[in-house]
Design an enzyme around this catalytic site. Structure first.
Site, PDB file in Angstrom:
ATOM      1  N   SER A   1       0.770  -1.155   0.011  1.00 49.92           N
ATOM      2  CA  SER A   1       0.213   0.037   0.050  1.00 49.92           C
ATOM      3  C   SER A   1       0.776   1.290  -0.008  1.00 49.92           C
ATOM      4  O   SER A   1       0.140   2.279  -0.216  1.00 49.92           O
ATOM      5  CB  SER A   1      -0.762   0.120   1.279  1.00 49.92           C
ATOM      6  OG  SER A   1      -2.086  -0.803   0.927  1.00 49.92           O
TER       7      SER A   1
ATOM      8  N   LYS B   1       0.472   3.532  -2.883  1.00 46.56           N
ATOM      9  CA  LYS B   1      -0.851   4.245  -2.964  1.00 46.56           C
ATOM     10  C   LYS B   1      -0.673   5.877  -3.285  1.00 46.56           C
ATOM     11  O   LYS B   1      -1.023   6.312  -4.033  1.00 46.56           O
ATOM     12  CB  LYS B   1      -1.817   3.914  -1.976  1.00 46.56           C
ATOM     13  CG  LYS B   1      -2.401   2.688  -2.247  1.00 46.56           C
ATOM     14  CD  LYS B   1      -3.377   2.214  -1.015  1.00 46.56           C
ATOM     15  CE  LYS B   1      -3.765   0.612  -1.319  1.00 46.56           C
ATOM     16  NZ  LYS B   1      -4.265  -0.100  -0.028  1.00 46.56           N
TER      17      LYS B   1
ATOM     18  N   TYR C   1      -4.841   3.820   7.857  1.00 45.63           N
ATOM     19  CA  TYR C   1      -6.158   3.535   7.638  1.00 45.63           C
ATOM     20  C   TYR C   1      -7.082   3.788   8.847  1.00 45.63           C
ATOM     21  O   TYR C   1      -6.924   5.205   9.166  1.00 45.63           O
ATOM     22  CB  TYR C   1      -6.025   1.885   7.582  1.00 45.63           C
ATOM     23  CG  TYR C   1      -5.000   1.208   6.861  1.00 45.63           C
ATOM     24  CD1 TYR C   1      -5.393   1.581   5.337  1.00 45.63           C
ATOM     25  CD2 TYR C   1      -4.089   0.734   7.220  1.00 45.63           C
ATOM     26  CE1 TYR C   1      -4.363   1.109   4.457  1.00 45.63           C
ATOM     27  CE2 TYR C   1      -2.957   0.251   6.410  1.00 45.63           C
ATOM     28  CZ  TYR C   1      -3.143   0.494   4.985  1.00 45.63           C
ATOM     29  OH  TYR C   1      -2.205   0.078   4.151  1.00 45.63           O
TER      30      TYR C   1
ATOM     31  N   VAL D   1       1.125  -3.651   3.662  1.00 49.11           N
ATOM     32  CA  VAL D   1       0.849  -4.944   4.598  1.00 49.11           C
ATOM     33  C   VAL D   1       2.149  -5.864   4.509  1.00 49.11           C
ATOM     34  O   VAL D   1       2.379  -6.779   5.313  1.00 49.11           O
ATOM     35  CB  VAL D   1      -0.203  -5.997   4.044  1.00 49.11           C
ATOM     36  CG1 VAL D   1      -1.724  -5.753   4.659  1.00 49.11           C
ATOM     37  CG2 VAL D   1      -0.296  -6.052   2.506  1.00 49.11           C
TER      38      VAL D   1
HETATM   39  N1  GLN Z   1      -1.872  -5.369  -2.032  1.00 47.65           N
HETATM   40  C1  GLN Z   1      -2.584  -5.347  -0.844  1.00 47.65           C
HETATM   41  C2  GLN Z   1      -4.262  -5.259  -0.841  1.00 47.65           C
HETATM   42  O1  GLN Z   1      -4.489  -4.779  -1.761  1.00 47.65           O
HETATM   43  C3  GLN Z   1      -2.346  -4.044  -0.343  1.00 47.65           C
HETATM   44  C4  GLN Z   1      -2.564  -3.745   1.241  1.00 47.65           C
HETATM   45  C5  GLN Z   1      -1.887  -3.020   2.114  1.00 47.65           C
HETATM   46  O2  GLN Z   1      -0.758  -2.853   1.758  1.00 47.65           O
HETATM   47  N2  GLN Z   1      -2.471  -2.468   3.225  1.00 47.65           N
HETATM   48  O3  GLN Z   1      -4.731  -6.156  -0.185  1.00 47.65           O
END
Ligand code: GLN
Length: 619
Positions: free
Chosen positions: A70, A73, A247, A265
């Site tokens: 993420s 992003k 988040y 993650v």
């Molecule tokens: N590729 C992961 C997902 O979409 C990214 C999520 C994350 O890093 N929080 O589930």
């Protein structure tokens, strides 16, 4: 040993302490909903700080690769803004914190717009726009862009990519829901594929820190000098990281830590102190929100322990005015004739010299404005030395223009000194540009200010060039001699003319002549080794009408120590050593009188130099 460095940089020590404090923390779980991520080693732990000055501090597993997830992003959203415009992206994704998990299906019930680009729905929507703009080249485009951000070429971890591609049903569902609301306007599968690939980009903790530092530097990578993002876009992305980056922990995060950040993650956390630092941590075990446990702990400790919260900023009180002093405190290196000195003496304080430093942002301009409005009504000339201004942001530059124009409207002449590196004089829309003179050296500005005073206050008969023009008997140096001695000397001196640029004295030549300036300007330039170790041609002094030069070599019989150049057409009366030696026998009293006058002249120059040096300690 080449480049042996001193140990114990406190910043390095700080990282070591942080690493030691949290390496044994056993809370959290490595993500396993993407099967390939479950293979990560829970003990991996790295911390890197990258500064806006282009320095790195690192400890632990900082060069081990993991997937960005993420943390891609904010960068992908920034790329979408860059490619497709702010207005267009505003029709696709909102910028409100969702207060929900990263994978929440959080769309506006009416428009279907994702709440923000930091949750999966918003990120997939952003990837879709990039994908739509260039379906075939999107992956390459992304990798080129990330190479600029990280300062090295990154690759995609295919195992993680494919692992998520086959198991990412929830994200696929989000993609199709976005298609339903026309946020994604074509087949969502290619967009999802791009999203899975972008999440699987391999980075190290060091890469993330460099990328964070790029955001800290308004989109300029401080390690490569490249500018992958504009200032405008960077500011927006940081705001979103501040409100949505962690988040549904984002509110608590901003409250407790106060640093825009983004987690992934796979265990990465990237935090940005605007203008100053990029911070990155890598540690796979995650808390219930999906944020790295050790990463959160490190950032929290940095914020509280060393005061890095955005809401804990120090106002640089009065740091903008480096020095501010009156004209009588500093003279140019142009030696002036007695006549000129007499004109200048009562008026020197009509000049004010202000040295400005740092960033001329709103705070800097406020301090400068406060200093300027305090100038007494006797100040007629302002020298603004900008050598130590590091930046003059476009946003606030208009205020500076207005302030300078206001001062100028009150009849103050403004001379800018050493503004060269700044876009000041060529700032778009600047009105002051046409009204100020800019000088490359402070000394030239000081000289110009003195010239302005002389032009203003000299009697019409002796203005500027005319000063000292006339017979040799009227020359300043000879005023200590009686008339008879002056006459005897005059008979033995010859008038010699010089063209502009002509070399009058060359270093190393025998010092056989004494020069009394009748007209023109004569510069002594020597190579001075400055603080940075470089040698620079520097003007030591300039002589004009009524002054003399060449006396040291002439009296001591030593070779010339510097070049002297005529900087404009002029003439000097020249006394040759042969004539001087002949005088020793025929008129020893004239020789004594001349040597006495030269001693007084050298003494006066030495006094002025010493005074200037002493005053400089107080600047
Ligand atoms: N590729 C992961 C997902 O979409 C990214 C999520 C994350 O890093 N929080 O589930």
């Amino acid at each position: 040993m080449a480049g042996a460095e001193r140990q114990h940089n406190v910043i390095q020590d700080l990282l070591a302490d942080l690493h030691a404090s949290f390496k044994d923390v056993r809370e959290g779980r490595v993500a396993d909903y993407i099967p390939e991520l479950a293979k990560a080693c829970p003990d991996d732990f790295g911390i890197v700080i990258a500064t806006s000055g282009g320095r790195l501090y690192e400890i632990g597993d900082t060069r081990k690769e993991f997937t960005i997830q993420s943390i891609s992003k904010p960068f992908i959203y920034a790329l979408a803004l860059k490619m497709l415009s702010l207005d267009f992206m505003a029709t696709k994704i909102d910028v409100e914190p969702s207060g929900e998990a990263f994978n929440a299906i959080s769309l506006d019930p009416e428009s279907g717009k994702p709440r923000n680009p930091m949750i999966n729905a918003g990120a997939i929507a952003a990837s879709a726009q990039i994908c739509d703009a260039d379906p075939a080249g999107a992956v390459e485009l992304l990798l080129d862009y990330f190479a600029e951000l990280a300062g090295r070429r990154l690759t995609i971890n295919d195992a993680v990519y494919l692992s998520e591609k086959v198991t990412g049903h929830r994200n696929r569902a989000i993609g199709h829901l976005l298609r339903n609301f026309n946020i994604i306007e074509s087949d969502p599968e290619p967009a999802l594929d791009l999203y899975f690939q972008q999440c699987a980009i391999s980075v190290t903790c060091k890469d993330l820190a460099v990328m964070a530092a790029t955001l800290a530097c308004q989109g300029r990578n401080p390690f490569t000098g490249g500018q992958p993002l504009s200032k405008d876009i960077t500011v927006r992305v940081l705001a979103l990281m501040g409100t949505c980056g962690m988040y549904d922990f984002a509110g608590q995060w901003l409250h407790d830590v106060g640093i825009p950040a983004k987690s992934g993650v796979a265990g990465g956390v990237m935090a940005v102190i605007p203008g100053r630092l990029g911070i990155a941590t890598y540690s796979p075990p995650l808390d219930a929100f999906g944020n790295s446990v050790r990463g959160v702990a490190v950032c929290r400790q940095l914020s509280v322990g060393v005061g890095l919260s955005l809401f804990n900023q120090y106002f640089q009180k009065d740091a903008t005015i480096r020095r501010s002093y009156k004209g009588s405190q500093r003279q140019s290196r142009r030696w002036r004739s007695d006549q000129e000195l007499r004109i200048l003496a009562p008026h020197r304080d009509e000049v004010r010299i202000i040295h400005v430093q740092g960033v001329l942002d709103f705070g800097g301009i406020e301090q400068l404005a406060a200093e300027l409005v305090q100038l007494g009504s006797d100040v007629r000339i302002l020298i603004l030395d900008l050598a130590h201004v590091t930046e003059c942001p476009l946003e606030s530059s208009g205020l500076l223009d207005r302030q300078l124009c206001a001062i100028e409207d009150q009849g103050v002449e403004i001379l800018l000194s050493r503004a060269g590196r700044l876009p000041l004089v060529s700032m778009p829309g600047w009105k002051i540009s046409e009204r100020v003179e800019a000088y490359e050296h402070l000394d030239s500005a000081l000289e110009a200010a003195e010239d302005l005073l002389i032009a203003r206050y000299a009697e019409p008969a002796d203005d500027g060039e005319g000063l000292g023009l006339g017979a040799l008997e009227e020359h300043g140096l000879l005023q200590l001699l009686d008339e008879e001695h002056r006459r005897i000397l005059a008979e033995r001196m010859t008038l010699r003319s010089f063209a502009a640029g002509e070399c009058v004295i060359r270093r190393g030549e025998p010092g056989d002549e004494l020069f009394l300036v009748r007209s023109g300007r004569f510069d002594i330039a020597i190579d001075v080794r400055t603080g940075d170790g470089l040698s620079r041609a520097t003007r030591l002094a300039t002589f004009g009408p009524g002054l003399c030069f060449g006396e040291i070599g002439f009296v001591a019989g030593t070779p010339r120590s510097a070049d002297i150049i005529a900087t404009r057409p002029g003439a000097c009366w020249v006394l040759h050593r042969d004539a001087f030696e002949a005088l020793r026998c025929s008129h020893p009293d004239v020789v004594i009188a001349l040597l006495t006058a030269l001693t007084c002249d050298i003494g006066a120059k030495l006094t002025q130099t010493s005074v200037q040096l002493t005053l400089m300690e107080h600047y």
